[in-house]
Design an enzyme around this catalytic site. Structure first.
Site, PDB file in Angstrom:
ATOM      1  N   TYR A  14      -2.608  -2.495 -11.074  1.00  0.00           N
ATOM      2  CA  TYR A  14      -2.636  -2.337  -9.422  1.00  0.00           C
ATOM      3  C   TYR A  14      -1.843  -3.388  -8.592  1.00  0.00           C
ATOM      4  O   TYR A  14      -0.956  -3.185  -7.985  1.00  0.00           O
ATOM      5  CB  TYR A  14      -4.070  -2.152  -8.898  1.00  0.00           C
ATOM      6  CG  TYR A  14      -4.263  -2.030  -7.491  1.00  0.00           C
ATOM      7  CD1 TYR A  14      -3.740  -1.038  -6.956  1.00  0.00           C
ATOM      8  CD2 TYR A  14      -4.762  -3.143  -6.710  1.00  0.00           C
ATOM      9  CE1 TYR A  14      -3.903  -0.903  -5.507  1.00  0.00           C
ATOM     10  CE2 TYR A  14      -4.812  -2.948  -5.313  1.00  0.00           C
ATOM     11  CZ  TYR A  14      -4.496  -1.652  -4.852  1.00  0.00           C
ATOM     12  OH  TYR A  14      -4.505  -1.774  -3.395  1.00  0.00           O
ATOM     13  N   LYS A  32       0.558   3.521  -2.930  1.00  0.00           N
ATOM     14  CA  LYS A  32      -0.713   4.325  -3.205  1.00  0.00           C
ATOM     15  C   LYS A  32      -0.136   5.866  -3.153  1.00  0.00           C
ATOM     16  O   LYS A  32      -0.923   6.564  -4.103  1.00  0.00           O
ATOM     17  CB  LYS A  32      -1.642   4.083  -2.253  1.00  0.00           C
ATOM     18  CG  LYS A  32      -2.436   2.623  -2.412  1.00  0.00           C
ATOM     19  CD  LYS A  32      -3.203   2.278  -1.202  1.00  0.00           C
ATOM     20  CE  LYS A  32      -3.605   0.946  -0.878  1.00  0.00           C
ATOM     21  NZ  LYS A  32      -4.396   0.411   0.293  1.00  0.00           N
ATOM     22  N   VAL A  51       1.290  -3.702   3.906  1.00  0.00           N
ATOM     23  CA  VAL A  51       1.107  -5.136   4.748  1.00  0.00           C
ATOM     24  C   VAL A  51       2.278  -5.809   4.360  1.00  0.00           C
ATOM     25  O   VAL A  51       2.600  -6.806   4.816  1.00  0.00           O
ATOM     26  CB  VAL A  51      -0.183  -5.980   4.196  1.00  0.00           C
ATOM     27  CG1 VAL A  51      -1.248  -5.110   4.453  1.00  0.00           C
ATOM     28  CG2 VAL A  51      -0.353  -6.051   2.727  1.00  0.00           C
ATOM     29  N   TYR A  69      -4.370   3.781   7.820  1.00  0.00           N
ATOM     30  CA  TYR A  69      -5.799   3.252   7.795  1.00  0.00           C
ATOM     31  C   TYR A  69      -6.389   3.935   8.900  1.00  0.00           C
ATOM     32  O   TYR A  69      -6.315   5.007   9.236  1.00  0.00           O
ATOM     33  CB  TYR A  69      -5.510   1.919   7.937  1.00  0.00           C
ATOM     34  CG  TYR A  69      -4.674   1.120   6.964  1.00  0.00           C
ATOM     35  CD1 TYR A  69      -5.076   1.378   5.525  1.00  0.00           C
ATOM     36  CD2 TYR A  69      -3.600   0.286   7.129  1.00  0.00           C
ATOM     37  CE1 TYR A  69      -4.196   0.675   4.672  1.00  0.00           C
ATOM     38  CE2 TYR A  69      -2.955  -0.117   6.215  1.00  0.00           C
ATOM     39  CZ  TYR A  69      -3.135   0.251   4.920  1.00  0.00           C
ATOM     40  OH  TYR A  69      -2.320  -0.480   3.960  1.00  0.00           O
ATOM     41  N   SER A  72       0.755  -1.366  -0.100  1.00  0.00           N
ATOM     42  CA  SER A  72      -0.091  -0.086  -0.018  1.00  0.00           C
ATOM     43  C   SER A  72       0.792   1.252  -0.023  1.00  0.00           C
ATOM     44  O   SER A  72       0.262   2.327  -0.186  1.00  0.00           O
ATOM     45  CB  SER A  72      -1.032   0.032   1.164  1.00  0.00           C
ATOM     46  OG  SER A  72      -1.799  -0.853   0.928  1.00  0.00           O
TER      47      SER A  72
END
Lengths: 609, 609
Positions: A193, A71, A263, A245, A68
Site C-alpha cells: 500500500y 486507490k 494529498v 472524501y 490516494s
C-alpha cells in the site's frame, strides 16, 4: 509559438493557468516529511481526449507521488482479480461522509465503507493476487503502467517516509486483520500500500489515466486495454460518490465528473466518453484536496458546460431521418404497368425507415413504439442503417427483441447498409433467437431489399407477373423505335451476339468504350462506387433495354459498372460501324432515352440531398 | 391484447412484474398509522420517455403519498426562489452516510448536510416564498403539478397523522430554528413540510416527474417548463449522492441513475436525456427504500445496460464524415480551362469538412486540432452542417472560439446548410466577437460557398478571369453545333427574344413545358427541392448554354427550378415550331449534351451516397 497553441482549448488552458496562479491559500501536505519538498507554486493542467489528443499547460511534466488517486486503479485491479461479489464482501461502496483517514468500518463486519478511504484502500490492496513469475507489486505496477502508457517508478524516499510514519494506517490494517477483512499479515499488505501510494506520476499521466477510464478502459494513446469494460462503470461509480472524501457531494454538485484526488496535490477527473483531466498543484484545502486543482476543474466544467447532467436535450426525435412506405418509395427495378398497378394498390405494406446518428434507448424505444402501433399496416419493414454511426447496448437489445417479435408475427425485417457497423450486425445476430433466414435479412443495399419486398407482393397477387420478361428481338429494343426492317437488318448484321453467365462483369467504370449492348434476354445490374466506397445500385435492366450507349455520344470511358445477374444475351454494336441515317435515327431515340435517365437521376438526387 | 403490448419494453416490463411479485420480504412503513393501510402486494412500474411515451405495468394508477421524493422537487423550487448561493447557506450537498431521519447538522453552523435528509428538507421547505395571491403551499402544489402534468391532491389523513406523530421532525425543526437556519416559527414550516410529504401520486406521476428532469426541466407530456434548466443538474446531483439515504453509494454502483425514494414505497429515477422511471411497492428494506422497487430499477438498468457510466465508446471520430480540399472538390459552376488551371494549382487553399451527427466537446476539439495543425495550408474553410442534428454547449463554444481565431488570422470561415439548426446559428453569432461580414459566412449552400472561394482564388491570380462570359450569338449555342447559316436563320426566326431581371423565376418544377431557352447573355441557376426540403443547387448556366431542353424529347413537365441570377437574355424556342432536318440536327446535339449532363449527375450521386 507552436501552431497548436492556437486551439481554443489550449488558449483557454493558458488563460486559466494565469488566473489560477494568483489564487493564494492552501497548505502543502506535511504529514510525512518528504512531501513538504513540493513547491507550492507548481501548477500543471492536462486534458487527454479519448481520441488521444493531449493539451497541457504549466508544470505538466513535474513528477509527484500519486497517493490516494492510486486507490481507484487498484480497486479496478481487485475487481478483475476476484470479481465483484468477492470485492464487495471486503469493501463497501457507501460514502462515509468523513475524512480520508477516518476509520469508517461497518459495526459488525468491520467492512470499510468504501475503497476510497484509507481503510477501504488497504483492504483493496490486500485482495490483489500474485501469479507465477509476477509478484503482487509487479502486477500493481503493470496495471498503472497500462493506464499511463509509461514505465512506472516509485519515489523511494516518500515510500520509506510513509512506511516509517504511517502509524494510523498500521492501526487500521491491524483492525482489518482482526475482523478477517485482511487474510494475511498486515505488514506485507501495508508495504504494498505504501509503495502504491508512492508511485510517481505527472499531470499528463493523470489525464491519460482518466482518458483511459473515459474510453471504456482502453488507453487512447497506446490502445492497450487497461481495465475490463464491465468494471469501468464500477470504478467511476465509487469515484463519483466517494472520490473527493467529504467534498464528494460538493464536487458532483459543482463540477459534475467522477474524480479522485491525492494529498500529493493531484486530481484525476473523467468525463465518460470524452476525456480525462489531470491537475497538479500541491497546496491542499482543509479537506485534503488540491485547492487550485479543484478550482481548475470547476472552471473547466463551468466554462465548457461539461457537467455530467448537463444534457441539453434528447436527440431521439432526430434518429428517424425519413420514413415512408412502398407505395411512395420504389426500388429502381423497371416495373411493367401491371406490376406498377399492384404496387400502387399494395406498396404501403412495405415500411421504410432511414435511421441516422447515434441510436440509444430513447430513439430505439420511439421507433419500436411506432412499429408496434402500426403493426397491422405492414408485412415488410426495412431499417436503413447507412447514416447510423453508433448503436448503444440498449438500442441493440431493443432492435433485436423487436426483430424477433416481428418475425414471430410473420413479418419480414431488413437491416440494410449496416455492414459498416460490424458491432451492430454481430450483436443483432447474437440476440436473434429463432433464426429464420427467410424473414430477417441484412441486405447490402436498400434498393435490393425494396425490390425483394415488391417481388413478394407482386407474386402474391399474380405469380406470372414476376417471371422475367421473355426474349426480345432487335425490333423490340428501346433505341430501335421507328427503324425500318432494312435498318433493323443492317443493324443486326453489324452486331455480334454475346452471352454472359450470372455474376460476370461486363465492364467497369473508366474502362474504354467502343460498343453498346442491346439486351435480348436476361438481366444486368448497374452500380457505381460512391465517395464513401459503398456500392450504389443505379438499377437493373432486362430484355429490350440497352447499356453502354452513353459513350456513343460523349466518346468518354464507361461511367458505371455492369454485371449480369442472370444468363444474359446481348447484341453488341461497335460504335464505329454506325453511320448516316441509321446513326441519326438511333441518336434521336437516344436523346429521349437519356432524358428519361436524367429524370430518374434527379429523383435519386432529391432523395439523397 | 392492445397492440402496444407487443413492444419489447412493454414485454420486458410485463415479465419483470411477474418475476418481482414472487420476491418476498420488506415491511410496509408503520411509523405513522395511516401508512399501514397500503397493501404489500401493490406493485406498479412506469417508464416515461423524453419523447412523451409511457409504458406502464401493474398498479401504476394506485395512489400513495410521495413522502421523501417531494424533497427533490421542493429543492428545485427553493433554488428558483432564492438562487444557488442562498440555498447553499442553509443546506449543504454532502452525503451524510446516515439514515434518513438522522440529525446530521454541521457542527458550528447547524447547516443540515444535504436536502435529502429530513433536516435538510425541512430547511429547504423553510426557504420557499409566498407571493401576492399565492400562498407557499399553493406555490409548492403548483410546482408539483407542473412536474406531474396533473392536478395535485393531498392525503388529509396521512397529513394529520404525520402532523400528530412527527415528534422527531418537530425536534429537528426547533434545532434548526435555534441555529437560525429557519428564520420563522417552525410550526408553520412543519405544516408545509407534512403537507408536501402527503401529496398523492401514482407510479405514472413519478415517471413523468423523472422524465421532466431527464428532459432538461420541461414536462414531456404537457411541454410545460417545470424547472429552470440551470437547476436541473443541481437537483440531479444531490439525488445522485444523497437520494437513496445510506444506500446512495450502492445505488449508483448497481443502478447508476440519479434517484429519490420515499417511505410510501415510491422510487423516482432519471436517466438524463432519456427517460424517467417510477416504481411503487410499499414494503421497505431496512434502509427505508422500497425493496421490490430497488430490485425493479436494478433489473431494468442491468438488462438494458443503462448505467450512467456505461458509455460504450466515443463517437467523435465519426463526426467528420468527409474532408478534402478545393483541388479535388469543386463547385458546380462551369469553369473555363484557364480557371480550372488556377484551381488545379491553388484549390487546396480551400478546406471542406462535412460534419455529421451530434457534435460534443470531443468532436469539436478533434476538428479544432486538425484545423490549427494545418493552419498554414488553407485560406478558406467550409464546415457543412447539413448532417449535424445536435450541437452541445461545449461544441458551440469551441467552434465560435475557433471561428474568431481563424478570422483574426485572415482566414474565411463558412458554416453551410446550418439553417435547420437554429440554435447553432444563433449561438455562433452570439459568441462571434468581431463580426467581419467578409470573413464569416452562413451560406445556405455548400456549392455556393465553394464557388465564392474559387472566385476569390481565381481573382487573386487574374482579375479578368472572373468576368462573366460576354454576349453569345445563336451560332455559339451548344445545341447549334454543325447547323448551317440557313438553319440558324430559320431557328432565329422561330424564336422569341426574352429578358429576365436578376432574381426572376423563369419556371418551376412541374410547370408545363412548351419551349426551350438558349442563353445569349447573363446567368441562371438550376435548383431542385430535396426530400428533406432543402434547396439543392444543380449548377449555373451562362451565355451559350441552354435550359428547358429536356422536355423537347420526353414531353414531360419541368424537372427543376430556373431563376435568373443576372440580367439575362434568352432565345425562347417553342417546341412545336421545330421539324424536319433542323429538328433532327438539334436532337443529335441534344443526345451528346444530355450524356454530359448525366455524367455530372453521376458525380453528384457518388458524392451523396
Amino acid at each position: 509559438m507552436p501552431i497548436i497553441d492556437l486551439s481554443p482549448i489550449q488558449l483557454f488552458l493558458e488563460e486559466l493557468l494565469c488566473e489560477l496562479k494568483t489564487i493564494p491559500g492552501g497548505q502543502v501536505a506535511d504529514y510525512i516529511p518528504e512531501l513538504t519538498r513540493s513547491k507550492p507554486e507548481w501548477l500543471g493542467i492536462v486534458i487527454a481526449t479519448v481520441d488521444g489528443h493531449i493539451y497541457q499547460v504549466g508544470d505538466s511534466r513535474e513528477k509527484f507521488t500519486i497517493q490516494s488517486i492510486s486507490k481507484a486503479i487498484t480497486y479496478g485491479l481487485a475487481l478483475e482479480d476476484v470479481g465483484l461479489e468477492s470485492v464487495l464482501e471486503k469493501v463497501g461502496v457507501e460514502p462515509s461522509g468523513e475524512a480520508f483517514n477516518s476509520i469508517s468500518l461497518e459495526q459488525d463486519s468491520g467492512r470499510p465503507m468504501n475503497p476510497m478511504i484509507n481503510a477501504g484502500a488497504i483492504a483493496t490492496t490486500g485482495i490483489i493476487k500474485h501469479t507465477e513469475g509476477s509478484s503482487r507489486m509487479d502486477r500493481i505496477l503493470k496495471k498503472f503502467s497500462d493506464f499511463t502508457g509509461n514505465q512506472i517508478g516509485i519515489d523511494e524516499k516518500v515510500y520509506l517516509s510513509e512506511k516509517e510514519t504511517g502509524h494510523r494506517n498500521r492501526a487500521i490494517a491491524h483492525l482489518l486483520y482482526g475482523y478477517g477483512i485482511l487474510d494475511r499479515e498486515p505488514e506485507d499488505i501495508l508495504d504494498l500500500y505504501f509503495r502504491q501510494c508512492s508511485i510517481l506520476v505527472n499531470a499528463r499521466d493523470l489525464a491519460v489515466m482518466g482518458a483511459t477510464l473515459a474510453n471504456d478502459g482502453v488507453n487512447p494513446i497506446t490502445n492497450v486495454p487497461a481495465l475490463k469494460s464491465q468494471y469501468v462503470e464500477k470504478v467511476l461509480s465509487v469515484m463519483t460518490t466517494c472520490g473527493m472524501y467529504d467534498f464528494s457531494g460538493g464536487w458532483i454538485f459543482n463540477v459534475g465528473m467522477p474524480a479522485k484526488s491525492g494529498v500529493g496535490g493531484g486530481i484525476m477527473a473523467v468525463l465518460p466518453g470524452q476525456f480525462g483531466l489531470g491537475v497538479f498543484s500541491p497546496p491542499l484545502d482543509e479537506k485534503g484536496n488540491s485547492l487550485r486543482g479543484i478550482e481548475a476543474c470547476k472552471r473547466i466544467s463551468n466554462y465548457f458546460k461539461l457537467h455530467l447532467f448537463n444534457v441539453a436535450k434528447s436527440v431521439s426525435a432526430s434518429s428517424v431521418r425519413f420514413h415512408d412506405n412502398g407505395k411512395n418509395i420504389r426500388s429502381r427495378k423497371n416495373r411493367s404497368p401491371q406490376q406498377r398497378n399492384i404496387l400502387n394498390q399494395q406498396g404501403q405494406r412495405i415500411f421504410l425507415y432511414e435511421l441516422q446518428g447515434e441510436l440509444m434507448f430513447g430513439a430505439s424505444e420511439s421507433i419500436s413504439k411506432q412499429i408496434f402501433t402500426n403493426i397491422e399496416q405492414f408485412d415488410f419493414v426495412i431499417f436503413e442503417m447507412k447514416r447510423v454511426f453508433n448503436v448503444d447496448n440498449a438500442a441493440i437489445l431493443i432492435f433485436a427483441k423487436m426483430a424477433n417479435k416481428l418475425v414471430s408475427l410473420g413479418k419480414s425485417v431488413f437491416f440494410t447498409q449496416a455492414s459498416h457497423n460490424y458491432q451492430f450486425s454481430k450483436k443483432i445476430k447474437h440476440y436473434f433467437q429463432q433464426p429464420d433466414p427467410s424473414r430477417l435479412f441484412q441486405f447490402v443495399d436498400t434498393d435490393r431489399a425494396l425490390e425483394f419486398c415488391e417481388d413478394q407482393i407482386i407474386a402474391k397477387m399474380d405469380q406470372s407477373l414476376i417471371a422475367k420478361p421473355g426474349r426480345k428481338t432487335i425490333a423490340d429494343q428501346v433505341l430501335c423505335t421507328g427503324l425500318t426492317d432494312t435498318d433493323l437488318k443492317t443493324l443486326e448484321s453489324l452486331a455480334e451476339n454475346v452471352k454472359f453467365p450470372p455474376g460476370q462483369t461486363i465492364f467497369n467504370t473508366d474502362d474504354e468504350a467502343s460498343s453498346m449492348f442491346f439486351i435480348l434476354a436476361g438481366e444486368i445490374e448497374i452500380t457505381i462506387a460512391t465517395k464513401e466506397k459503398h456500392v450504389l445500385r443505379l438499377g437493373t435492366l432486362s430484355a429490350g433495354q440497352c447499356f453502354g450507349e452513353m459513350s456513343l455520344v460523349n466518346g468518354l470511358n464507361r461511367s458505371a459498372n455492369i454485371v449480369s445477374t442472370a444468363y444474359t444475351e446481348c447484341l453488341e454494336i461497335p460504335f464505329d460501324t454506325l453511320e448516316g441515317a441509321l446513326l441519326t435515327k438511333i441518336l434521336i431515340n437516344l436523346a429521349s432515352h437519356l432524358a428519361e435517365k436524367l429524370n430518374k437521376d434527379t429523383k435519386l438526387l432529391q432523395d439523397a440531398y
